[in-house]
Scaffold this motif. Sequence first.
Motif, PDB file in Angstrom:
ATOM      1  N   GLY A 130     -37.717   3.841  -0.120  1.00  0.00           N
ATOM      2  CA  GLY A 130     -36.691   3.850  -1.161  1.00  0.00           C
ATOM      3  C   GLY A 130     -36.546   2.494  -1.830  1.00  0.00           C
ATOM      4  N   GLN A 131     -36.625   1.419  -1.048  1.00  0.00           N
ATOM      5  CA  GLN A 131     -36.522   0.072  -1.602  1.00  0.00           C
ATOM      6  C   GLN A 131     -37.727  -0.254  -2.491  1.00  0.00           C
ATOM      7  N   LYS A 132     -38.899   0.197  -2.097  1.00  0.00           N
ATOM      8  CA  LYS A 132     -40.088  -0.028  -2.927  1.00  0.00           C
ATOM      9  C   LYS A 132     -39.939   0.656  -4.290  1.00  0.00           C
ATOM     10  N   LEU A 133     -39.377   1.856  -4.279  1.00  0.00           N
ATOM     11  CA  LEU A 133     -39.169   2.562  -5.537  1.00  0.00           C
ATOM     12  C   LEU A 133     -38.089   1.886  -6.380  1.00  0.00           C
ATOM     13  N   LYS A 134     -37.074   1.332  -5.739  1.00  0.00           N
ATOM     14  CA  LYS A 134     -36.071   0.549  -6.463  1.00  0.00           C
ATOM     15  C   LYS A 134     -36.734  -0.644  -7.144  1.00  0.00           C
ATOM     16  N   CYS A 135     -37.633  -1.314  -6.406  1.00  0.00           N
ATOM     17  CA  CYS A 135     -38.343  -2.464  -6.958  1.00  0.00           C
ATOM     18  C   CYS A 135     -39.188  -2.056  -8.159  1.00  0.00           C
ATOM     19  N   GLN A 136     -39.918  -0.946  -8.031  1.00  0.00           N
ATOM     20  CA  GLN A 136     -40.708  -0.440  -9.159  1.00  0.00           C
ATOM     21  C   GLN A 136     -39.820  -0.120 -10.353  1.00  0.00           C
ATOM     22  N   PHE A 137     -38.670   0.467 -10.074  1.00  0.00           N
ATOM     23  CA  PHE A 137     -37.744   0.839 -11.143  1.00  0.00           C
ATOM     24  C   PHE A 137     -37.218  -0.411 -11.854  1.00  0.00           C
ATOM     25  N   ALA A 138     -36.866  -1.437 -11.076  1.00  0.00           N
ATOM     26  CA  ALA A 138     -36.409  -2.700 -11.668  1.00  0.00           C
ATOM     27  C   ALA A 138     -37.502  -3.303 -12.547  1.00  0.00           C
ATOM     28  N   PHE A 139     -38.738  -3.263 -12.072  1.00  0.00           N
ATOM     29  CA  PHE A 139     -39.851  -3.811 -12.850  1.00  0.00           C
ATOM     30  C   PHE A 139     -40.066  -3.013 -14.133  1.00  0.00           C
ATOM     31  N   ALA A 140     -40.020  -1.685 -14.022  1.00  0.00           N
ATOM     32  CA  ALA A 140     -40.220  -0.829 -15.198  1.00  0.00           C
ATOM     33  C   ALA A 140     -39.183  -1.138 -16.272  1.00  0.00           C
ATOM     34  N   PRO A 153     -38.675   9.884  -7.939  1.00  0.00           N
ATOM     35  CA  PRO A 153     -38.125   8.741  -7.195  1.00  0.00           C
ATOM     36  C   PRO A 153     -36.789   9.026  -6.522  1.00  0.00           C
ATOM     37  N   ALA A 154     -35.956   9.864  -7.127  1.00  0.00           N
ATOM     38  CA  ALA A 154     -34.568  10.000  -6.680  1.00  0.00           C
ATOM     39  C   ALA A 154     -34.452  10.553  -5.266  1.00  0.00           C
ATOM     40  N   ALA A 155     -35.431  11.351  -4.833  1.00  0.00           N
ATOM     41  CA  ALA A 155     -35.367  11.940  -3.488  1.00  0.00           C
ATOM     42  C   ALA A 155     -35.375  10.877  -2.399  1.00  0.00           C
ATOM     43  N   SER A 156     -35.908   9.699  -2.697  1.00  0.00           N
ATOM     44  CA  SER A 156     -35.975   8.625  -1.700  1.00  0.00           C
ATOM     45  C   SER A 156     -34.803   7.658  -1.791  1.00  0.00           C
ATOM     46  N   PHE A 157     -33.887   7.904  -2.740  1.00  0.00           N
ATOM     47  CA  PHE A 157     -32.728   7.023  -2.901  1.00  0.00           C
ATOM     48  C   PHE A 157     -31.540   7.568  -2.113  1.00  0.00           C
ATOM     49  N   ASP A 158     -30.716   6.650  -1.599  1.00  0.00           N
ATOM     50  CA  ASP A 158     -29.493   7.086  -0.950  1.00  0.00           C
ATOM     51  C   ASP A 158     -28.521   7.569  -2.032  1.00  0.00           C
ATOM     52  N   PRO A 159     -27.547   8.396  -1.657  1.00  0.00           N
ATOM     53  CA  PRO A 159     -26.651   8.998  -2.660  1.00  0.00           C
ATOM     54  C   PRO A 159     -25.936   7.987  -3.544  1.00  0.00           C
ATOM     55  N   ASN A 160     -25.532   6.853  -2.997  1.00  0.00           N
ATOM     56  CA  ASN A 160     -24.826   5.851  -3.794  1.00  0.00           C
ATOM     57  C   ASN A 160     -25.717   5.274  -4.882  1.00  0.00           C
ATOM     58  N   PHE A 161     -26.974   4.955  -4.510  1.00  0.00           N
ATOM     59  CA  PHE A 161     -27.873   4.399  -5.521  1.00  0.00           C
ATOM     60  C   PHE A 161     -28.329   5.464  -6.505  1.00  0.00           C
ATOM     61  N   ARG A 162     -28.386   6.703  -6.056  1.00  0.00           N
ATOM     62  CA  ARG A 162     -28.827   7.776  -6.950  1.00  0.00           C
ATOM     63  C   ARG A 162     -27.933   7.852  -8.185  1.00  0.00           C
ATOM     64  N   LYS A 163     -26.636   7.718  -7.992  1.00  0.00           N
ATOM     65  CA  LYS A 163     -25.710   7.718  -9.128  1.00  0.00           C
ATOM     66  C   LYS A 163     -25.993   6.537 -10.038  1.00  0.00           C
ATOM     67  N   GLN A 164     -26.237   5.370  -9.459  1.00  0.00           N
ATOM     68  CA  GLN A 164     -26.557   4.171 -10.238  1.00  0.00           C
ATOM     69  C   GLN A 164     -27.857   4.381 -11.018  1.00  0.00           C
ATOM     70  N   HIS A 185     -37.569  17.386  -7.931  1.00  0.00           N
ATOM     71  CA  HIS A 185     -37.182  18.629  -7.263  1.00  0.00           C
ATOM     72  C   HIS A 185     -35.665  18.765  -7.231  1.00  0.00           C
ATOM     73  N   MET A 186     -34.968  17.686  -7.575  1.00  0.00           N
ATOM     74  CA  MET A 186     -33.505  17.679  -7.484  1.00  0.00           C
ATOM     75  C   MET A 186     -32.931  18.239  -8.778  1.00  0.00           C
TER      76      MET A 186
END
Length: 285
Positions: A130-140, A153-164, A185-186
């Motif tokens: 999940g953190q790696k995907l956050k990093c990719q998202f920040a870079f994008a 990506p969202a499936a690997s995020f915790d619920p709090n970050f998913r809203k963000q 899939h969500m």
Amino acid sequence: MITLNGVSKKLGKFNIKDISIEIPDGYICGLAGQNGAGKTSLMHMILGLYKPDAGEVLVDGKSYSENEEEIRKLFGIVLAEELFEPGYSLVHNGVTYGSFYSGFDKAKYTRLLKEFELIPQEKYMRLSKGQKLKCQFAFALACNPKYLVLDEPAASFDPNFRKQFYDKLKEFIGNGDKSVILATHMTEELDVIGDYLIYMEDGNVVYSGDIEAFRDKYRIVSGEKYKIKLMKAGDIINIEEGAYGCKALIRHRTSCIYDKELQVTCPSISEFMYHYSKRNERNGD
């Protein structure tokens, strides 16, 4: 705008089949379908990672064959594949790969890493998925692209970050000239934040267009089976019996008249996906 004209591609035993769609600017476009429907393959076609066997992919009217380098700079991507060097720090990865993007903003990248509760000096290999995907998202986002292409990506995020994450997507398209393509899939979240839908099955695009138009095209009808069966047979996509009655996916027309004892609602994407995938299992009873 991203346009696919008659795009086909053979990938082993799987085929992308004569796809013609347009993804307009200013939308969060959800890419939905069962596993193996072709969502990731379609994304790879859009990104120029797969070359079509037939047809063409145009990005803002330009083809990869003549403008590949220019087109690639328009995209920010978050894919399942790990794109960064494991032994580099997050900030080192950003600076290294950011050198290939004229729009890369190191200060923005560092700020987003901290906002996403990542440590810029941390080694990439030490991050969770999940953190790696956050990093990719920040870079994008820090590359200031016109198009964000995101593969589950969202499936690997915790619920709090998913809203963000969803808030960032809405902010990204806010001025109307940028777009997001989000495979997920969500579908519950897509029902809320998406405003454009591409639904795939077995390499084909079943539906491509505005989500509101999609909702107007179908209905979920619940009630007694015989009352549902009185409807025009060709409009019943799938009907299923449960403990408390029947539920069916129906092609809706403005001329449709529903029995007043039937419950009629617009389908969620998840309901559509379930019933549409079951349609070939219908029997004649």
